[in-house]
Design an enzyme around this catalytic site. Structure first.
Site, PDB file in Angstrom:
ATOM      1  N   HIS A   1     -15.851  -0.147  12.324  1.00 44.18           N
ATOM      2  CA  HIS A   1     -14.637  -0.542  11.623  1.00 44.18           C
ATOM      3  C   HIS A   1     -13.892  -1.464  12.586  1.00 44.18           C
ATOM      4  O   HIS A   1     -13.145  -0.998  13.466  1.00 44.18           O
ATOM      5  CB  HIS A   1     -13.758   0.661  11.294  1.00 44.18           C
TER       6      HIS A   1
ATOM      7  N   ASP B   1     -18.149   2.894  15.740  1.00 46.73           N
ATOM      8  CA  ASP B   1     -17.186   3.401  14.759  1.00 46.73           C
ATOM      9  C   ASP B   1     -15.765   2.928  15.026  1.00 46.73           C
ATOM     10  O   ASP B   1     -15.415   1.791  14.735  1.00 46.73           O
ATOM     11  CB  ASP B   1     -17.286   4.923  14.729  1.00 46.73           C
TER      12      ASP B   1
ATOM     13  N   ARG C   1      -5.912  10.060  10.854  1.00 49.36           N
ATOM     14  CA  ARG C   1      -6.076   9.151   9.719  1.00 49.36           C
ATOM     15  C   ARG C   1      -4.744   8.567   9.271  1.00 49.36           C
ATOM     16  O   ARG C   1      -4.675   7.398   8.863  1.00 49.36           O
ATOM     17  CB  ARG C   1      -6.765   9.885   8.551  1.00 49.36           C
TER      18      ARG C   1
ATOM     19  N   HIS D   1     -22.463   9.778  10.333  1.00 46.82           N
ATOM     20  CA  HIS D   1     -22.012  11.053  10.913  1.00 46.82           C
ATOM     21  C   HIS D   1     -22.973  12.192  10.552  1.00 46.82           C
ATOM     22  O   HIS D   1     -23.702  12.674  11.402  1.00 46.82           O
ATOM     23  CB  HIS D   1     -20.570  11.400  10.539  1.00 46.82           C
TER      24      HIS D   1
ATOM     25  N   HIS E   1     -22.552   1.356  12.969  1.00 47.91           N
ATOM     26  CA  HIS E   1     -21.316   1.715  12.266  1.00 47.91           C
ATOM     27  C   HIS E   1     -20.102   1.183  13.006  1.00 47.91           C
ATOM     28  O   HIS E   1     -19.839   1.563  14.143  1.00 47.91           O
ATOM     29  CB  HIS E   1     -21.200   3.235  12.116  1.00 47.91           C
TER      30      HIS E   1
END
Length: 421
Positions: A30, A294, A57, A243, A28
Protein backbone atom coordinates in the site's frame (compact mmCIF):
# COMPACT_ATOMS: atom_id res chain seq x y z
CA UNK A 1 31.85 -16.31 -15.89
CA UNK A 2 33.04 -18.10 -12.78
CA UNK A 3 30.52 -20.84 -11.99
CA UNK A 4 30.78 -20.64 -8.21
CA UNK A 5 27.21 -21.52 -7.46
CA UNK A 6 25.02 -21.48 -4.42
CA UNK A 7 22.60 -24.37 -3.83
CA UNK A 8 19.94 -21.98 -5.22
CA UNK A 9 20.87 -22.50 -8.87
CA UNK A 10 20.36 -18.87 -9.88
CA UNK A 11 22.81 -17.40 -7.34
CA UNK A 12 26.32 -17.11 -8.79
CA UNK A 13 29.45 -15.05 -8.35
CA UNK A 14 30.03 -13.02 -11.51
CA UNK A 15 33.13 -11.80 -13.30
CA UNK A 16 33.14 -8.57 -11.30
CA UNK A 17 33.44 -10.50 -8.03
CA UNK A 18 29.91 -9.78 -6.90
CA UNK A 19 27.31 -12.26 -5.80
CA UNK A 20 24.38 -12.11 -8.22
CA UNK A 21 20.86 -13.29 -7.41
CA UNK A 22 17.42 -12.86 -9.00
CA UNK A 23 15.32 -9.82 -8.24
CA UNK A 24 12.77 -10.21 -5.44
CA UNK A 25 9.02 -9.71 -5.89
CA UNK A 26 7.21 -7.66 -3.26
CA UNK A 27 3.77 -9.26 -3.27
CA UNK A 28 1.88 -6.72 -1.17
CA UNK A 29 2.17 -2.94 -1.03
CA UNK A 30 0.00 0.00 0.00
CA UNK A 31 2.29 2.75 -1.29
CA UNK A 32 0.63 5.68 0.49
CA UNK A 33 1.26 4.09 3.88
CA UNK A 34 5.02 4.63 3.50
CA UNK A 35 4.35 8.27 4.38
CA UNK A 36 2.83 7.35 7.75
CA UNK A 37 5.51 4.89 8.87
CA UNK A 38 6.41 5.76 12.45
CA UNK A 39 3.36 8.01 12.92
CA UNK A 40 1.06 5.43 14.53
CA UNK A 41 3.35 4.32 17.36
CA UNK A 42 1.88 6.34 20.25
CA UNK A 43 -0.50 4.72 22.69
CA UNK A 44 -4.09 5.85 22.25
CA UNK A 45 -6.34 7.13 24.96
CA UNK A 46 -7.77 4.57 27.35
CA UNK A 47 -6.49 1.57 29.25
CA UNK A 48 -3.32 -0.29 28.32
CA UNK A 49 -3.77 -3.08 25.83
CA UNK A 50 -6.58 -1.47 23.82
CA UNK A 51 -4.43 -0.46 20.86
CA UNK A 52 -4.81 -2.93 17.99
CA UNK A 53 -5.08 -3.25 14.25
CA UNK A 54 -8.51 -1.66 14.48
CA UNK A 55 -7.28 1.48 16.28
CA UNK A 56 -4.33 1.70 13.85
CA UNK A 57 -6.86 1.60 11.01
CA UNK A 58 -8.49 4.80 12.26
CA UNK A 59 -5.12 6.58 12.07
CA UNK A 60 -4.59 5.19 8.58
CA UNK A 61 -8.00 6.40 7.41
CA UNK A 62 -7.24 9.91 8.62
CA UNK A 63 -3.91 9.94 6.81
CA UNK A 64 -5.39 8.45 3.63
CA UNK A 65 -7.86 11.31 3.40
CA UNK A 66 -5.05 13.78 2.65
CA UNK A 67 -3.75 12.25 -0.59
CA UNK A 68 -4.30 13.43 -4.16
CA UNK A 69 -2.67 12.16 -7.38
CA UNK A 70 0.37 14.40 -7.03
CA UNK A 71 1.20 13.46 -3.45
CA UNK A 72 0.51 9.78 -4.17
CA UNK A 73 2.94 9.89 -7.11
CA UNK A 74 5.66 11.49 -4.98
CA UNK A 75 5.28 9.06 -2.07
CA UNK A 76 5.07 6.00 -4.34
CA UNK A 77 8.19 7.05 -6.26
CA UNK A 78 10.14 7.39 -3.01
CA UNK A 79 8.92 3.98 -1.89
CA UNK A 80 9.82 2.34 -5.19
CA UNK A 81 13.33 3.82 -5.06
CA UNK A 82 13.73 2.31 -1.60
CA UNK A 83 12.42 -1.03 -2.83
CA UNK A 84 14.85 -1.15 -5.74
CA UNK A 85 17.81 -0.19 -3.57
CA UNK A 86 16.84 -3.03 -1.21
CA UNK A 87 16.59 -5.67 -3.96
CA UNK A 88 12.90 -5.70 -4.85
CA UNK A 89 12.43 -5.53 -8.62
CA UNK A 90 8.65 -6.09 -8.83
CA UNK A 91 5.85 -4.70 -6.69
CA UNK A 92 2.21 -5.81 -6.40
CA UNK A 93 0.41 -2.56 -5.58
CA UNK A 94 -2.85 -3.21 -3.70
CA UNK A 95 -4.47 0.14 -4.47
CA UNK A 96 -7.68 1.46 -2.93
CA UNK A 97 -7.35 5.27 -2.84
CA UNK A 98 -9.47 5.65 -5.96
CA UNK A 99 -11.48 8.86 -5.55
CA UNK A 100 -11.29 12.29 -3.97
CA UNK A 101 -11.55 12.29 -0.16
CA UNK A 102 -15.29 13.05 -0.29
CA UNK A 103 -15.87 10.01 -2.49
CA UNK A 104 -16.42 11.83 -5.77
CA UNK A 105 -14.48 10.40 -8.73
CA UNK A 106 -11.76 12.53 -10.22
CA UNK A 107 -12.39 13.89 -13.73
CA UNK A 108 -10.28 10.93 -14.81
CA UNK A 109 -11.56 8.05 -12.64
CA UNK A 110 -8.19 6.33 -13.09
CA UNK A 111 -6.14 9.34 -11.95
CA UNK A 112 -4.86 7.74 -8.74
CA UNK A 113 -4.05 4.46 -10.49
CA UNK A 114 -2.15 6.34 -13.17
CA UNK A 115 -0.15 8.17 -10.50
CA UNK A 116 1.13 4.79 -9.28
CA UNK A 117 1.91 3.62 -12.81
CA UNK A 118 3.84 6.85 -13.41
CA UNK A 119 5.83 6.38 -10.21
CA UNK A 120 6.76 2.86 -11.29
CA UNK A 121 7.78 4.06 -14.77
CA UNK A 122 9.84 6.92 -13.32
CA UNK A 123 11.80 4.62 -11.03
CA UNK A 124 12.07 1.52 -13.23
CA UNK A 125 10.35 -1.06 -11.04
CA UNK A 126 7.99 -3.66 -12.49
CA UNK A 127 4.45 -3.18 -11.20
CA UNK A 128 1.41 -5.42 -10.95
CA UNK A 129 -1.28 -2.83 -10.27
CA UNK A 130 -4.18 -4.31 -8.32
CA UNK A 131 -7.08 -1.85 -8.14
CA UNK A 132 -9.20 -2.78 -5.15
CA UNK A 133 -12.91 -3.54 -5.10
CA UNK A 134 -14.31 -2.20 -1.82
CA UNK A 135 -18.10 -2.23 -1.41
CA UNK A 136 -19.28 -2.79 2.18
CA UNK A 137 -18.21 -1.96 5.71
CA UNK A 138 -18.52 -5.45 7.17
CA UNK A 139 -19.80 -8.99 6.77
CA UNK A 140 -23.29 -7.73 7.59
CA UNK A 141 -23.31 -5.66 4.40
CA UNK A 142 -23.47 -2.28 6.11
CA UNK A 143 -22.71 0.82 4.09
CA UNK A 144 -19.20 2.21 4.02
CA UNK A 145 -18.35 4.82 6.62
CA UNK A 146 -17.64 8.36 5.46
CA UNK A 147 -13.87 7.87 5.79
CA UNK A 148 -14.09 4.82 3.47
CA UNK A 149 -16.02 6.50 0.66
CA UNK A 150 -12.99 7.26 -1.47
CA UNK A 151 -12.33 3.51 -1.68
CA UNK A 152 -15.79 2.60 -3.04
CA UNK A 153 -16.87 1.13 -6.37
CA UNK A 154 -19.91 -0.64 -7.69
CA UNK A 155 -19.20 -3.69 -9.81
CA UNK A 156 -19.76 -2.01 -13.19
CA UNK A 157 -17.68 1.06 -12.33
CA UNK A 158 -14.92 -1.19 -11.04
CA UNK A 159 -14.83 -3.29 -14.20
CA UNK A 160 -14.74 -0.09 -16.28
CA UNK A 161 -11.71 1.04 -14.27
CA UNK A 162 -9.90 -2.22 -15.01
CA UNK A 163 -10.77 -1.92 -18.70
CA UNK A 164 -9.48 1.66 -18.81
CA UNK A 165 -6.16 0.55 -17.31
CA UNK A 166 -5.53 -2.47 -19.53
CA UNK A 167 -3.85 -0.47 -22.34
CA UNK A 168 -1.04 0.22 -19.83
CA UNK A 169 0.00 -3.47 -19.86
CA UNK A 170 3.59 -3.78 -21.07
CA UNK A 171 6.83 -5.60 -20.38
CA UNK A 172 6.92 -3.92 -16.95
CA UNK A 173 3.19 -3.46 -16.17
CA UNK A 174 0.45 -5.93 -15.34
CA UNK A 175 -3.12 -5.09 -14.35
CA UNK A 176 -4.84 -7.46 -11.94
CA UNK A 177 -7.70 -7.41 -9.46
CA UNK A 178 -7.80 -7.02 -5.70
CA UNK A 179 -10.82 -7.95 -3.63
CA UNK A 180 -10.22 -5.95 -0.48
CA UNK A 181 -11.49 -8.63 1.89
CA UNK A 182 -14.48 -10.87 2.45
CA UNK A 183 -15.95 -8.27 4.79
CA UNK A 184 -15.73 -5.57 2.08
CA UNK A 185 -16.88 -7.59 -0.95
CA UNK A 186 -20.24 -9.40 -0.85
CA UNK A 187 -20.26 -13.04 -1.86
CA UNK A 188 -22.18 -12.46 -5.10
CA UNK A 189 -19.79 -9.71 -6.19
CA UNK A 190 -16.77 -12.03 -5.98
CA UNK A 191 -18.21 -14.34 -8.59
CA UNK A 192 -19.36 -11.50 -10.85
CA UNK A 193 -15.98 -9.77 -10.88
CA UNK A 194 -13.71 -12.82 -11.07
CA UNK A 195 -15.85 -14.25 -13.85
CA UNK A 196 -15.38 -11.08 -15.91
CA UNK A 197 -11.58 -10.98 -15.64
CA UNK A 198 -9.19 -12.00 -18.42
CA UNK A 199 -7.94 -15.52 -17.84
CA UNK A 200 -4.41 -14.33 -17.09
CA UNK A 201 -5.40 -11.63 -14.56
CA UNK A 202 -4.09 -12.16 -11.04
CA UNK A 203 -6.47 -11.93 -8.07
CA UNK A 204 -5.29 -10.82 -4.62
CA UNK A 205 -7.34 -10.62 -1.41
CA UNK A 206 -6.74 -9.72 2.24
CA UNK A 207 -7.90 -12.63 4.38
CA UNK A 208 -7.75 -13.99 7.95
CA UNK A 209 -5.44 -11.25 9.16
CA UNK A 210 -7.23 -10.72 12.46
CA UNK A 211 -9.03 -13.09 14.83
CA UNK A 212 -11.98 -10.66 14.95
CA UNK A 213 -12.34 -11.09 11.18
CA UNK A 214 -12.35 -14.88 11.56
CA UNK A 215 -15.01 -14.72 14.27
CA UNK A 216 -17.21 -12.36 12.26
CA UNK A 217 -16.97 -14.53 9.16
CA UNK A 218 -18.00 -17.60 11.12
CA UNK A 219 -20.94 -15.68 12.58
CA UNK A 220 -22.22 -14.37 9.23
CA UNK A 221 -21.12 -16.97 6.68
CA UNK A 222 -20.90 -20.09 8.79
CA UNK A 223 -17.27 -20.82 8.02
CA UNK A 224 -13.78 -19.53 8.64
CA UNK A 225 -12.74 -17.00 5.94
CA UNK A 226 -10.15 -19.09 4.09
CA UNK A 227 -12.36 -22.16 4.12
CA UNK A 228 -15.31 -20.09 2.88
CA UNK A 229 -13.21 -18.71 0.03
CA UNK A 230 -11.93 -22.15 -0.99
CA UNK A 231 -15.51 -23.49 -0.98
CA UNK A 232 -17.10 -20.57 -2.88
CA UNK A 233 -14.51 -19.13 -5.27
CA UNK A 234 -12.36 -20.60 -8.07
CA UNK A 235 -9.13 -20.31 -6.08
CA UNK A 236 -6.21 -21.50 -8.17
CA UNK A 237 -2.59 -20.45 -8.89
CA UNK A 238 -3.78 -17.03 -10.13
CA UNK A 239 -4.81 -16.15 -6.57
CA UNK A 240 -2.73 -14.61 -3.80
CA UNK A 241 -4.11 -14.69 -0.27
CA UNK A 242 -2.61 -11.82 1.69
CA UNK A 243 -1.73 -12.56 5.34
CA UNK A 244 -3.85 -15.72 5.89
CA UNK A 245 -2.41 -15.54 9.39
CA UNK A 246 -5.11 -17.42 11.27
CA UNK A 247 -5.57 -20.85 9.70
CA UNK A 248 -6.65 -24.24 10.92
CA UNK A 249 -5.14 -27.47 9.58
CA UNK A 250 -7.85 -27.92 6.96
CA UNK A 251 -7.24 -24.43 5.57
CA UNK A 252 -3.47 -24.93 5.46
CA UNK A 253 -3.94 -28.06 3.37
CA UNK A 254 -6.62 -26.43 1.23
CA UNK A 255 -4.50 -23.46 0.20
CA UNK A 256 -1.60 -25.73 -0.64
CA UNK A 257 -3.82 -27.95 -2.81
CA UNK A 258 -5.27 -24.96 -4.65
CA UNK A 259 -1.87 -23.76 -5.85
CA UNK A 260 -2.57 -20.24 -4.58
CA UNK A 261 0.17 -18.13 -3.02
CA UNK A 262 0.13 -16.68 0.49
CA UNK A 263 1.69 -13.23 0.75
CA UNK A 264 3.25 -13.08 4.22
CA UNK A 265 4.15 -9.60 5.51
CA UNK A 266 6.15 -10.23 8.70
CA UNK A 267 7.18 -6.68 9.61
CA UNK A 268 3.68 -5.27 9.14
CA UNK A 269 2.06 -8.24 10.85
CA UNK A 270 4.40 -7.71 13.80
CA UNK A 271 3.80 -3.95 13.83
CA UNK A 272 0.03 -4.46 13.90
CA UNK A 273 0.07 -7.36 16.36
CA UNK A 274 -1.59 -9.71 13.88
CA UNK A 275 -0.02 -13.01 14.90
CA UNK A 276 2.25 -15.69 13.44
CA UNK A 277 1.68 -17.44 10.14
CA UNK A 278 1.91 -21.28 10.51
CA UNK A 279 5.00 -21.47 8.31
CA UNK A 280 6.30 -24.95 9.11
CA UNK A 281 2.91 -26.63 8.63
CA UNK A 282 2.42 -24.76 5.38
CA UNK A 283 5.84 -25.70 4.03
CA UNK A 284 5.21 -29.33 4.95
CA UNK A 285 1.93 -29.17 2.99
CA UNK A 286 3.81 -27.92 -0.08
CA UNK A 287 2.25 -24.47 -0.05
CA UNK A 288 3.44 -21.59 -2.23
CA UNK A 289 4.29 -18.33 -0.47
CA UNK A 290 6.03 -14.98 -0.89
CA UNK A 291 6.64 -11.79 1.05
CA UNK A 292 5.31 -8.24 1.04
CA UNK A 293 6.21 -5.05 2.85
CA UNK A 294 2.52 -3.99 3.10
CA UNK A 295 2.48 -0.84 5.29
CA UNK A 296 6.23 -0.25 4.74
CA UNK A 297 7.37 0.11 8.31
CA UNK A 298 10.33 -1.66 6.73
CA UNK A 299 11.31 -1.78 3.06
CA UNK A 300 13.72 -4.70 2.96
CA UNK A 301 13.33 -8.27 1.68
CA UNK A 302 16.14 -9.25 4.05
CA UNK A 303 14.17 -8.06 7.06
CA UNK A 304 10.93 -9.69 5.89
CA UNK A 305 12.68 -13.04 5.41
CA UNK A 306 14.68 -12.79 8.61
CA UNK A 307 11.66 -11.96 10.73
CA UNK A 308 9.56 -14.61 9.08
CA UNK A 309 12.06 -17.13 10.44
CA UNK A 310 12.61 -15.31 13.76
CA UNK A 311 8.88 -15.17 14.45
CA UNK A 312 8.73 -18.93 14.13
CA UNK A 313 11.72 -19.34 16.44
CA UNK A 314 10.02 -17.19 19.07
CA UNK A 315 6.81 -19.15 18.66
CA UNK A 316 8.39 -22.59 18.99
CA UNK A 317 11.50 -21.67 21.03
CA UNK A 318 13.89 -23.48 18.69
CA UNK A 319 16.06 -22.56 15.73
CA UNK A 320 16.20 -23.08 11.94
CA UNK A 321 12.46 -23.63 11.50
CA UNK A 322 12.29 -23.19 7.72
CA UNK A 323 15.16 -25.56 6.97
CA UNK A 324 14.66 -29.20 6.01
CA UNK A 325 16.87 -32.26 5.75
CA UNK A 326 16.87 -31.78 1.98
CA UNK A 327 17.72 -28.05 2.18
CA UNK A 328 19.44 -27.46 5.53
CA UNK A 329 20.07 -23.74 4.88
CA UNK A 330 17.32 -21.46 6.22
CA UNK A 331 18.35 -18.68 3.85
CA UNK A 332 18.28 -20.98 0.82
CA UNK A 333 14.81 -22.24 1.75
CA UNK A 334 13.46 -18.72 2.20
CA UNK A 335 14.99 -17.33 -0.98
CA UNK A 336 13.79 -20.27 -3.04
CA UNK A 337 10.29 -19.80 -1.64
CA UNK A 338 9.97 -16.21 -2.82
CA UNK A 339 11.49 -17.04 -6.20
CA UNK A 340 9.13 -19.97 -6.78
CA UNK A 341 5.98 -17.89 -6.14
CA UNK A 342 6.84 -14.72 -8.04
CA UNK A 343 5.61 -15.52 -11.54
CA UNK A 344 2.20 -16.84 -10.49
CA UNK A 345 1.53 -14.03 -8.04
CA UNK A 346 2.73 -11.10 -10.16
CA UNK A 347 1.92 -12.28 -13.68
CA UNK A 348 5.48 -11.66 -14.88
CA UNK A 349 6.77 -14.93 -16.28
CA UNK A 350 10.02 -13.76 -17.91
CA UNK A 351 12.17 -11.87 -15.40
CA UNK A 352 15.52 -13.52 -16.07
CA UNK A 353 17.07 -10.09 -16.72
CA UNK A 354 16.03 -8.78 -13.28
CA UNK A 355 19.17 -9.13 -11.19
CA UNK A 356 20.45 -8.00 -7.82
CA UNK A 357 24.18 -8.07 -7.17
CA UNK A 358 25.84 -7.95 -3.79
CA UNK A 359 29.30 -6.49 -3.20
CA UNK A 360 31.54 -9.46 -2.51
CA UNK A 361 34.05 -7.11 -0.85
CA UNK A 362 31.56 -6.13 1.90
CA UNK A 363 32.91 -7.19 5.32
CA UNK A 364 29.77 -9.20 6.02
CA UNK A 365 30.56 -11.38 2.98
CA UNK A 366 34.28 -11.84 3.65
CA UNK A 367 35.15 -15.41 2.77
CA UNK A 368 31.62 -16.19 1.60
CA UNK A 369 31.05 -19.34 -0.42
CA UNK A 370 28.19 -20.62 -2.47
CA UNK A 371 27.13 -22.72 0.51
CA UNK A 372 26.67 -19.79 2.89
CA UNK A 373 26.28 -16.52 0.95
CA UNK A 374 22.47 -16.44 1.13
CA UNK A 375 22.45 -17.11 4.87
CA UNK A 376 25.03 -14.34 5.32
CA UNK A 377 23.00 -11.91 3.23
CA UNK A 378 19.84 -12.48 5.27
CA UNK A 379 21.23 -13.04 8.76
CA UNK A 380 24.36 -10.87 9.04
CA UNK A 381 22.86 -7.55 10.06
CA UNK A 382 21.21 -4.44 8.65
CA UNK A 383 23.91 -2.83 6.52
CA UNK A 384 22.59 -2.85 2.92
CA UNK A 385 24.67 -5.21 0.80
CA UNK A 386 22.97 -4.48 -2.54
CA UNK A 387 25.43 -2.96 -4.99
CA UNK A 388 23.62 -3.07 -8.32
CA UNK A 389 20.06 -3.75 -9.50
CA UNK A 390 18.88 -4.33 -13.06
CA UNK A 391 15.27 -4.58 -14.22
CA UNK A 392 14.86 -6.07 -17.66
CA UNK A 393 18.63 -5.81 -18.06
CA UNK A 394 18.60 -2.04 -17.48
CA UNK A 395 20.56 -0.74 -14.46
CA UNK A 396 18.45 1.25 -11.99
CA UNK A 397 20.75 1.03 -8.95
CA UNK A 398 24.55 1.36 -9.05
CA UNK A 399 26.88 1.58 -6.08
CA UNK A 400 23.83 1.07 -3.85
CA UNK A 401 22.13 4.26 -5.08
CA UNK A 402 19.11 4.58 -7.33
CA UNK A 403 19.74 6.65 -10.42
CA UNK A 404 17.07 9.21 -9.37
CA UNK A 405 17.41 9.04 -5.61
CA UNK A 406 18.02 12.74 -4.96
CA UNK A 407 15.29 14.21 -7.17
CA UNK A 408 12.72 11.67 -5.99
CA UNK A 409 13.59 12.41 -2.35
CA UNK A 410 13.18 16.14 -2.96
CA UNK A 411 9.66 15.63 -4.32
CA UNK A 412 8.89 13.30 -1.43
CA UNK A 413 9.90 15.92 1.14
CA UNK A 414 7.63 18.45 -0.56
CA UNK A 415 4.76 15.98 -0.53
CA UNK A 416 5.30 15.26 3.16
CA UNK A 417 5.09 18.95 3.98
CA UNK A 418 1.73 19.00 2.23
CA UNK A 419 0.45 15.83 3.86
CA UNK A 420 1.51 16.81 7.36
CA UNK A 421 0.59 20.47 7.01
Amino acid sequence: MTQKRSPVDTVVIDDHERWRLPGIANLHSHAFQRAMAGLAERRGEGAAGEDSFWTWRETMYHFASRFDPDTLHAVAAQLYVEMLEAGYTTVCEFHYLHHAPDGRPYDDPAAMSKALLAAAADTGIRITLLPVLYMTGGFDGRALAERQRRFAHGIEDYLRLLEALRPAVSETVRIGCALHSLRAVPAEAIGAVVGALPQDARVHVHIAEQTAEVDECVAHRGARPVQWLLDHAPVDPRWTLVHATHLDDREVAGIARSGATVAICPTTEANLGDGFFPLRDYLDAGGRWGIGSDSHVSVSPVEELRWLEYGQRLRFRRRNIAATSAVPSVGETLLQGVLDSAAESTGFADTDADRVTLDVSAPQLAGATGADVVDRWIFSGNRPLVDRVEVGGKPVVSGGRHRSRDEVAMRYREAMRTLLG
